[in-house]
Write a protein that holds these residues in place. Structure first.
Motif, PDB file in Angstrom:
ATOM      1  N   VAL A 153       7.748   3.676  10.438  1.00 40.18           N
ATOM      2  CA  VAL A 153       6.711   2.510  10.468  1.00 40.18           C
ATOM      3  C   VAL A 153       6.665   1.604   9.291  1.00 40.18           C
ATOM      4  N   ALA A 154       6.912   2.056   7.797  1.00 39.56           N
ATOM      5  CA  ALA A 154       7.070   1.467   6.835  1.00 39.56           C
ATOM      6  C   ALA A 154       8.356   0.508   6.795  1.00 39.56           C
ATOM      7  N   ARG A 155       9.414   0.838   7.343  1.00 42.43           N
ATOM      8  CA  ARG A 155      10.548   0.254   7.328  1.00 42.43           C
ATOM      9  C   ARG A 155      10.539  -1.029   8.311  1.00 42.43           C
ATOM     10  N   THR A 156       9.626  -1.085   9.053  1.00 46.86           N
ATOM     11  CA  THR A 156       9.499  -2.391   9.785  1.00 46.86           C
ATOM     12  C   THR A 156       8.219  -3.080   9.540  1.00 46.86           C
ATOM     13  N   CYS A 157       7.507  -2.806   8.450  1.00 47.09           N
ATOM     14  CA  CYS A 157       6.294  -3.438   7.968  1.00 47.09           C
ATOM     15  C   CYS A 157       6.613  -4.761   7.375  1.00 47.09           C
ATOM     16  N   GLY A 158       5.917  -5.737   7.631  1.00 46.38           N
ATOM     17  CA  GLY A 158       6.191  -6.997   6.601  1.00 46.38           C
ATOM     18  C   GLY A 158       5.429  -6.942   5.434  1.00 46.38           C
ATOM     19  N   ALA A 159       4.794  -5.947   4.919  1.00 46.97           N
ATOM     20  CA  ALA A 159       4.375  -5.835   3.693  1.00 46.97           C
ATOM     21  C   ALA A 159       5.037  -4.392   2.924  1.00 46.97           C
ATOM     22  N   PRO A 160       4.999  -4.346   1.704  1.00 46.19           N
ATOM     23  CA  PRO A 160       5.561  -3.283   0.865  1.00 46.19           C
ATOM     24  C   PRO A 160       4.811  -2.038   1.114  1.00 46.19           C
ATOM     25  N   LEU A 161       5.415  -0.831   1.595  1.00 42.51           N
ATOM     26  CA  LEU A 161       4.802   0.356   1.759  1.00 42.51           C
ATOM     27  C   LEU A 161       5.550   1.469   1.076  1.00 42.51           C
ATOM     28  N   SER A 162       4.908   2.183   0.571  1.00 45.51           N
ATOM     29  CA  SER A 162       5.695   3.540  -0.194  1.00 45.51           C
ATOM     30  C   SER A 162       5.133   4.902   0.546  1.00 45.51           C
ATOM     31  N   LEU A 163       5.927   5.799   0.640  1.00 50.91           N
ATOM     32  CA  LEU A 163       5.627   7.140   0.934  1.00 50.91           C
ATOM     33  C   LEU A 163       5.388   8.165  -0.214  1.00 50.91           C
ATOM     34  N   HIS A 164       4.153   8.638  -0.216  1.00 50.30           N
ATOM     35  CA  HIS A 164       3.700   9.730  -1.199  1.00 50.30           C
ATOM     36  C   HIS A 164       3.126  10.939  -0.372  1.00 50.30           C
ATOM     37  N   LEU A 165       3.432  12.195  -1.083  1.00 47.99           N
ATOM     38  CA  LEU A 165       2.949  13.438  -0.679  1.00 47.99           C
ATOM     39  C   LEU A 165       1.506  13.705  -1.424  1.00 47.99           C
TER      40      LEU A 165
ATOM     41  N   ALA B 187       0.837  -1.254   0.005  1.00 46.67           N
ATOM     42  CA  ALA B 187      -0.109  -0.096   0.050  1.00 46.67           C
ATOM     43  C   ALA B 187       0.836   1.352  -0.008  1.00 46.67           C
ATOM     44  N   VAL B 188       0.332   2.197  -0.212  1.00 46.80           N
ATOM     45  CA  VAL B 188       1.052   3.726  -0.228  1.00 46.80           C
ATOM     46  C   VAL B 188       0.490   4.402   0.772  1.00 46.80           C
ATOM     47  N   LEU B 189       1.340   5.026   1.715  1.00 45.24           N
ATOM     48  CA  LEU B 189       1.110   5.711   3.026  1.00 45.24           C
ATOM     49  C   LEU B 189       1.236   7.130   2.380  1.00 45.24           C
ATOM     50  N   GLN B 190       0.051   7.576   2.339  1.00 48.82           N
ATOM     51  CA  GLN B 190      -0.136   9.199   1.926  1.00 48.82           C
ATOM     52  C   GLN B 190      -0.221  10.453   2.833  1.00 48.82           C
ATOM     53  N   ILE B 191       0.374  11.287   2.698  1.00 50.03           N
ATOM     54  CA  ILE B 191       0.592  12.243   3.743  1.00 50.03           C
ATOM     55  C   ILE B 191       0.227  13.568   2.671  1.00 50.03           C
ATOM     56  N   SER B 192      -0.987  14.287   3.109  1.00 55.23           N
ATOM     57  CA  SER B 192      -1.601  15.209   2.389  1.00 55.23           C
ATOM     58  C   SER B 192      -1.193  16.764   2.933  1.00 55.23           C
ATOM     59  N   GLN B 193      -1.416  17.680   2.060  1.00 57.46           N
ATOM     60  CA  GLN B 193      -0.991  19.007   2.608  1.00 57.46           C
ATOM     61  C   GLN B 193      -1.669  19.360   3.734  1.00 57.46           C
ATOM     62  N   ASN B 194      -3.059  19.007   3.900  1.00 53.05           N
ATOM     63  CA  ASN B 194      -3.978  19.211   5.144  1.00 53.05           C
ATOM     64  C   ASN B 194      -3.157  18.560   6.331  1.00 53.05           C
TER      65      ASN B 194
END
Length: 279
Positions: free
Chosen positions: A70-82, A45-52
């Motif tokens: 959090v993503a680095r210790t997760c057992g599933a692939p996660l990405s970081l998105h603005l 999944a994508v971890l999204q951080i919004s402007q709000n």
């Protein structure tokens, strides 16, 4: 699996004819809930951080660092998105912080200005090795978002992608942000036309208000990234409210925030499974 790039997740979805679940981070507990949900569902999944979200925390760096940890210790692939950045300076901050993807939202601007500014963002992100998502059409609040006149035109979308070089495009096809009931109606014929006209992955915003069957149909028609926020926040807040109502004397915030995190994990796992086609 740990931290991956959004491009990796999107490329996999395109190859499989599925979609990437993109879920919004509000605070640390929500990032933890999304990570636990991804592990439970067995899908990235994508971890999204919004402007709000950035406005709420006062800065991007702290919440980004928390989400990355959090993503680095997760057992599933996660990405970081603005997500939904209308401020170009914020986009540059995200690139400096190593985000693998950013969304510049110039949809409210005149077409020519949207093209020019988005193209500038694409050049900056390309130098940083990051993917850029843009928006064309009006995926606003509930009022008016279902009117045909605010939806994305396939010919204009194809031209916009060619002129800007964006890597993904958010389109208006009937969904609305901040809906708390699943009553939106997705124009799947328009999704299919856009997928034919646009050579990059399509993104559906405002998916909390879309019935499950419509989400599945939209993916089948060509949607490749599905954004969800309000549905998850509603589950979190409902659990917090229930916890406090059950014990008016409660003062330990870990108790009610923990209840919210558990509820959000369950909701997010169901959302990820739906988008991944595992239900």
């Amino acid at each position: 699996m740990s931290l991956v790039s959004t491009r990796e997740l999107l490329d996999h979805a395109v190859a499989q004819g599925t979609a990437v679940p993109a879920l919004n981070v509000i605070h640390l507990e929500s990032a933890e809930a999304i990570a636990a949900a991804a592990e439970r569902a067995g899908h990235g999944a994508v971890l999204q951080i919004s402007q709000n979200c950035v406005k709420y925390h006062g800065a991007l760096a702290s919440i980004a660092a928390a989400a990355r940890a959090v993503a680095r210790t997760c057992g599933a692939p996660l990405s970081l998105h603005l997500d939904h950045a209308e401020d170009v300076d914020l986009v540059h901050q995200a690139l400096d912080l190593g985000f693998s993807s950013v969304m510049y939202d110039g949809a409210a601007l005149p077409y020519a200005q949207n093209v020019a500014t988005t193209a500038q963002v694409v050049r900056a992100a390309g130098a940083a090795g990051a993917l850029v998502e843009a928006e064309l059409g009006e995926v606003g609040g509930k009022d008016g978002a279902h009117a045909p006149g605010v939806r994305t035109d396939p010919d204009e979308a194809g031209r916009f992608v060619a002129e800007t070089g964006v890597d993904a495009l958010a389109v208006a096809v009937g969904s609305s942000h901040a809906m708390t009931s699943k009553t939106a109606s997705i124009d799947t014929a328009l999704v299919a036309a856009l997928a034919e006209a646009v050579p990059v992955p399509l993104v559906l915003h405002g998916s909390s208000g879309v019935p499950d069957a419509d989400i599945t149909a939209a993916i089948g028609a060509g949607m490749r990234k599905i954004n969800v926020s309000t549905q998850l926040v509603r589950a979190f807040t409902g659990a917090v409210r229930g916890c406090l109502d059950a014990d008016p004397a409660l003062v330990d915030s870990r108790a009610y925030l923990g209840a919210g995190r558990v509820a959000m994990t369950t909701e997010a796992a169901a959302v990820i499974a739906l988008i991944a086609g595992r239900v």
